[in-house]
Design a protein around this motif. Structure first.
Motif, PDB file in Angstrom:
ATOM      1  N   PRO A   1      57.102  -5.101 -97.193  1.00  0.00           N
ATOM      2  CA  PRO A   1      58.198  -6.087 -96.293  1.00  0.00           C
ATOM      3  C   PRO A   1      59.618  -5.500 -96.143  1.00  0.00           C
ATOM      4  O   PRO A   1      60.115  -5.655 -94.816  1.00  0.00           O
ATOM      5  CB  PRO A   1      58.211  -7.299 -97.089  1.00  0.00           C
ATOM      6  CG  PRO A   1      56.990  -7.302 -98.148  1.00  0.00           C
ATOM      7  CD  PRO A   1      56.789  -5.759 -98.288  1.00  0.00           C
TER       8      PRO A   1
ATOM      9  N   TRP B   1      61.480 -14.850 -94.753  1.00  0.00           N
ATOM     10  CA  TRP B   1      61.738 -13.262 -94.675  1.00  0.00           C
ATOM     11  C   TRP B   1      62.173 -12.828 -96.127  1.00  0.00           C
ATOM     12  O   TRP B   1      61.814 -11.847 -96.639  1.00  0.00           O
ATOM     13  CB  TRP B   1      62.723 -13.010 -93.641  1.00  0.00           C
ATOM     14  CG  TRP B   1      61.969 -13.128 -92.325  1.00  0.00           C
ATOM     15  CD1 TRP B   1      60.907 -12.704 -91.974  1.00  0.00           C
ATOM     16  CD2 TRP B   1      62.837 -13.450 -91.110  1.00  0.00           C
ATOM     17  NE1 TRP B   1      60.552 -12.745 -90.422  1.00  0.00           N
ATOM     18  CE2 TRP B   1      61.695 -13.323 -90.082  1.00  0.00           C
ATOM     19  CE3 TRP B   1      64.104 -13.503 -90.733  1.00  0.00           C
ATOM     20  CZ2 TRP B   1      62.312 -13.501 -88.434  1.00  0.00           C
ATOM     21  CZ3 TRP B   1      64.564 -13.858 -89.319  1.00  0.00           C
ATOM     22  CH2 TRP B   1      63.728 -13.788 -88.206  1.00  0.00           C
TER      23      TRP B   1
ATOM     24  N   GLU C   1      54.027  -0.162 -95.233  1.00  0.00           N
ATOM     25  CA  GLU C   1      55.154   0.235 -95.663  1.00  0.00           C
ATOM     26  C   GLU C   1      55.869  -0.779 -96.485  1.00  0.00           C
ATOM     27  O   GLU C   1      57.100  -0.584 -97.008  1.00  0.00           O
ATOM     28  CB  GLU C   1      55.989   0.598 -94.432  1.00  0.00           C
ATOM     29  CG  GLU C   1      56.589  -0.543 -93.539  1.00  0.00           C
ATOM     30  CD  GLU C   1      57.141  -0.238 -92.121  1.00  0.00           C
ATOM     31  OE1 GLU C   1      57.807   0.694 -91.969  1.00  0.00           O
ATOM     32  OE2 GLU C   1      56.961  -1.173 -91.237  1.00  0.00           O
TER      33      GLU C   1
ATOM     34  N   ARG D   1      62.942  -1.887 -90.047  1.00  0.00           N
ATOM     35  CA  ARG D   1      62.658  -1.389 -88.846  1.00  0.00           C
ATOM     36  C   ARG D   1      62.324  -2.298 -87.878  1.00  0.00           C
ATOM     37  O   ARG D   1      62.731  -1.814 -86.582  1.00  0.00           O
ATOM     38  CB  ARG D   1      61.099  -0.532 -89.186  1.00  0.00           C
ATOM     39  CG  ARG D   1      60.660   0.286 -88.235  1.00  0.00           C
ATOM     40  CD  ARG D   1      59.391   1.138 -88.623  1.00  0.00           C
ATOM     41  NE  ARG D   1      58.485   0.276 -89.119  1.00  0.00           N
ATOM     42  CZ  ARG D   1      57.725  -0.580 -88.371  1.00  0.00           C
ATOM     43  NH1 ARG D   1      57.931  -0.775 -87.263  1.00  0.00           N
ATOM     44  NH2 ARG D   1      56.691  -1.332 -88.974  1.00  0.00           N
ATOM     45  N   THR D   2      61.774  -3.473 -88.058  1.00  0.00           N
ATOM     46  CA  THR D   2      61.640  -4.156 -86.742  1.00  0.00           C
ATOM     47  C   THR D   2      62.761  -4.998 -86.302  1.00  0.00           C
ATOM     48  O   THR D   2      62.787  -5.752 -85.212  1.00  0.00           O
ATOM     49  CB  THR D   2      60.284  -5.288 -87.024  1.00  0.00           C
ATOM     50  OG1 THR D   2      60.599  -6.105 -87.987  1.00  0.00           O
ATOM     51  CG2 THR D   2      59.071  -4.390 -87.270  1.00  0.00           C
TER      52      THR D   2
ATOM     53  N   ASP E   1      54.897 -13.048 -87.279  1.00  0.00           N
ATOM     54  CA  ASP E   1      55.743 -11.955 -87.730  1.00  0.00           C
ATOM     55  C   ASP E   1      55.838 -11.705 -89.173  1.00  0.00           C
ATOM     56  O   ASP E   1      55.620 -10.723 -89.793  1.00  0.00           O
ATOM     57  CB  ASP E   1      57.305 -12.136 -87.159  1.00  0.00           C
ATOM     58  CG  ASP E   1      58.236 -11.254 -87.964  1.00  0.00           C
ATOM     59  OD1 ASP E   1      58.176 -10.007 -87.360  1.00  0.00           O
ATOM     60  OD2 ASP E   1      59.045 -11.578 -88.727  1.00  0.00           O
TER      61      ASP E   1
ATOM     62  N   GLU F   1      52.512 -10.202 -90.335  1.00  0.00           N
ATOM     63  CA  GLU F   1      52.498  -8.817 -90.245  1.00  0.00           C
ATOM     64  C   GLU F   1      53.467  -8.024 -91.337  1.00  0.00           C
ATOM     65  O   GLU F   1      53.122  -7.155 -91.737  1.00  0.00           O
ATOM     66  CB  GLU F   1      53.248  -8.322 -88.826  1.00  0.00           C
ATOM     67  CG  GLU F   1      52.413  -8.589 -87.735  1.00  0.00           C
ATOM     68  CD  GLU F   1      52.964  -8.294 -86.285  1.00  0.00           C
ATOM     69  OE1 GLU F   1      54.151  -7.649 -86.273  1.00  0.00           O
ATOM     70  OE2 GLU F   1      52.785  -8.831 -85.385  1.00  0.00           O
ATOM     71  N   MET F   2      54.467  -8.892 -91.512  1.00  0.00           N
ATOM     72  CA  MET F   2      55.254  -8.244 -92.615  1.00  0.00           C
ATOM     73  C   MET F   2      54.629  -8.246 -93.650  1.00  0.00           C
ATOM     74  O   MET F   2      54.808  -7.428 -94.990  1.00  0.00           O
ATOM     75  CB  MET F   2      56.538  -9.206 -92.715  1.00  0.00           C
ATOM     76  CG  MET F   2      57.579  -8.841 -93.830  1.00  0.00           C
ATOM     77  SD  MET F   2      59.054 -10.133 -93.375  1.00  0.00           S
ATOM     78  CE  MET F   2      59.955  -9.388 -94.580  1.00  0.00           C
TER      79      MET F   2
ATOM     80  N   ALA G   1      52.266  -5.334 -93.874  1.00  0.00           N
ATOM     81  CA  ALA G   1      52.918  -4.147 -93.649  1.00  0.00           C
ATOM     82  C   ALA G   1      52.539  -3.028 -94.710  1.00  0.00           C
ATOM     83  O   ALA G   1      53.045  -3.073 -95.778  1.00  0.00           O
ATOM     84  CB  ALA G   1      54.182  -3.914 -93.135  1.00  0.00           C
TER      85      ALA G   1
ATOM     86  N   ARG H   1      61.047  -2.274 -95.716  1.00  0.00           N
ATOM     87  CA  ARG H   1      61.138  -1.478 -94.521  1.00  0.00           C
ATOM     88  C   ARG H   1      60.630  -2.160 -93.241  1.00  0.00           C
ATOM     89  O   ARG H   1      61.325  -1.805 -92.304  1.00  0.00           O
ATOM     90  CB  ARG H   1      60.212  -0.084 -94.897  1.00  0.00           C
ATOM     91  CG  ARG H   1      60.846   0.637 -95.907  1.00  0.00           C
ATOM     92  CD  ARG H   1      59.917   1.819 -96.088  1.00  0.00           C
ATOM     93  NE  ARG H   1      59.845   2.709 -95.207  1.00  0.00           N
ATOM     94  CZ  ARG H   1      60.479   3.860 -94.987  1.00  0.00           C
ATOM     95  NH1 ARG H   1      61.429   4.277 -95.806  1.00  0.00           N
ATOM     96  NH2 ARG H   1      60.390   4.647 -93.847  1.00  0.00           N
ATOM     97  N   HIS H   2      59.504  -2.790 -93.311  1.00  0.00           N
ATOM     98  CA  HIS H   2      59.120  -3.485 -92.063  1.00  0.00           C
ATOM     99  C   HIS H   2      60.180  -4.226 -91.496  1.00  0.00           C
ATOM    100  O   HIS H   2      60.436  -4.250 -90.362  1.00  0.00           O
ATOM    101  CB  HIS H   2      57.807  -4.448 -92.333  1.00  0.00           C
ATOM    102  CG  HIS H   2      57.402  -5.270 -91.156  1.00  0.00           C
ATOM    103  ND1 HIS H   2      56.650  -4.613 -90.073  1.00  0.00           N
ATOM    104  CD2 HIS H   2      57.689  -6.200 -90.724  1.00  0.00           C
ATOM    105  CE1 HIS H   2      56.290  -5.375 -89.178  1.00  0.00           C
ATOM    106  NE2 HIS H   2      56.990  -6.639 -89.537  1.00  0.00           N
ATOM    107  N   PHE H   3      61.026  -5.043 -92.198  1.00  0.00           N
ATOM    108  CA  PHE H   3      61.821  -5.950 -91.890  1.00  0.00           C
ATOM    109  C   PHE H   3      63.045  -5.099 -91.308  1.00  0.00           C
ATOM    110  O   PHE H   3      63.433  -5.557 -90.030  1.00  0.00           O
ATOM    111  CB  PHE H   3      62.496  -6.854 -93.019  1.00  0.00           C
ATOM    112  CG  PHE H   3      63.436  -7.828 -92.371  1.00  0.00           C
ATOM    113  CD1 PHE H   3      63.122  -8.992 -92.059  1.00  0.00           C
ATOM    114  CD2 PHE H   3      65.003  -7.683 -92.652  1.00  0.00           C
ATOM    115  CE1 PHE H   3      64.134  -9.991 -91.493  1.00  0.00           C
ATOM    116  CE2 PHE H   3      65.934  -8.427 -92.224  1.00  0.00           C
ATOM    117  CZ  PHE H   3      65.534  -9.646 -91.437  1.00  0.00           C
TER     118      PHE H   3
END
Length: 179
Positions: A79, A123, A77, A85-86, A68, A71-72, A75, A81-83
């Motif tokens: 980190p 994160w 977009e 959104r997911t 994860d 991926e973040m 991403a 927006r990714h955080f």
């Protein structure tokens, strides 16, 4: 790297599912064996104790959160927006393993508490690296955490309430990043 035996994975999946759905007290060795469809001896062959099961959950949690975080980090977009959104995604292996780890932490398992602290710090570090401000990073992370909480509510009422606002929240994340 060799894959673990199928029976071992079934047992671990059963333990995660019981922790996720019913909590640490309900996840007895007998209940895990029954849910996995193995004998208690079969369970003990792979996991001689509940502590061994908990350690396996935390190893899985480390693997899933490492993917994860990767991926973040990549991403397109970003980190933040990714955080957010997911964070809406529930009922997948990340969600189940996260909740199993949370249930272990709630039962006083020190290594689970530490694992959760570490992933939250990572994160937050990625978001802070993108936005450059700790307060803004924390606000963005709390938006994601709030979405996750709402998405995990039983009955789906919060999905109806907040699902249509995800795009608006992502616009707000962009505004916070610019602040």
């Amino acid at each position: 790297m060799a894959r673990p035996p199928l029976a071992r994975e079934k047992v671990l999946d059963a333990y995660v599912a019981l922790l996720h759905a019913e909590g640490e007290r309900a996840a007895t060795m007998d209940a895990v064996a029954q849910r996995a469809g193995v004998s208690k001896g079969g369970l003990l062959y792979h996991f001689p104790s509940k502590e061994a099961l908990a350690e396996a959950v935390l190893a899985r949690f480390d693997e899933i959160t490492a993917r994860d975080l990767a991926e973040m980090a990549r991403a397109p977009e970003g980190p933040s927006r990714h955080f957010v959104r997911t964070s809406w995604v529930t009922e997948d292996s990340m969600d189940h393993t996260y909740n199993a780890t949370l249930r272990l932490a709630q039962a006083g398992h020190a290594a689970a508490v530490e694992a959760l602290e570490v992933v939250h710090e990572k994160w937050l570090d990625q978001i802070r690296g993108e936005v450059g401000d700790t307060g803004v990073a924390e606000a963005i992370m709390l938006i994601g955490e709030g979405l996750y909480h709402q998405a995990a509510m039983p009955g789906g009422w919060s999905r109806r309430t907040f699902a249509r606002n995800l795009d608006q929240l992502l616009v707000l994340v962009d505004r916070l990043k610019e602040a």
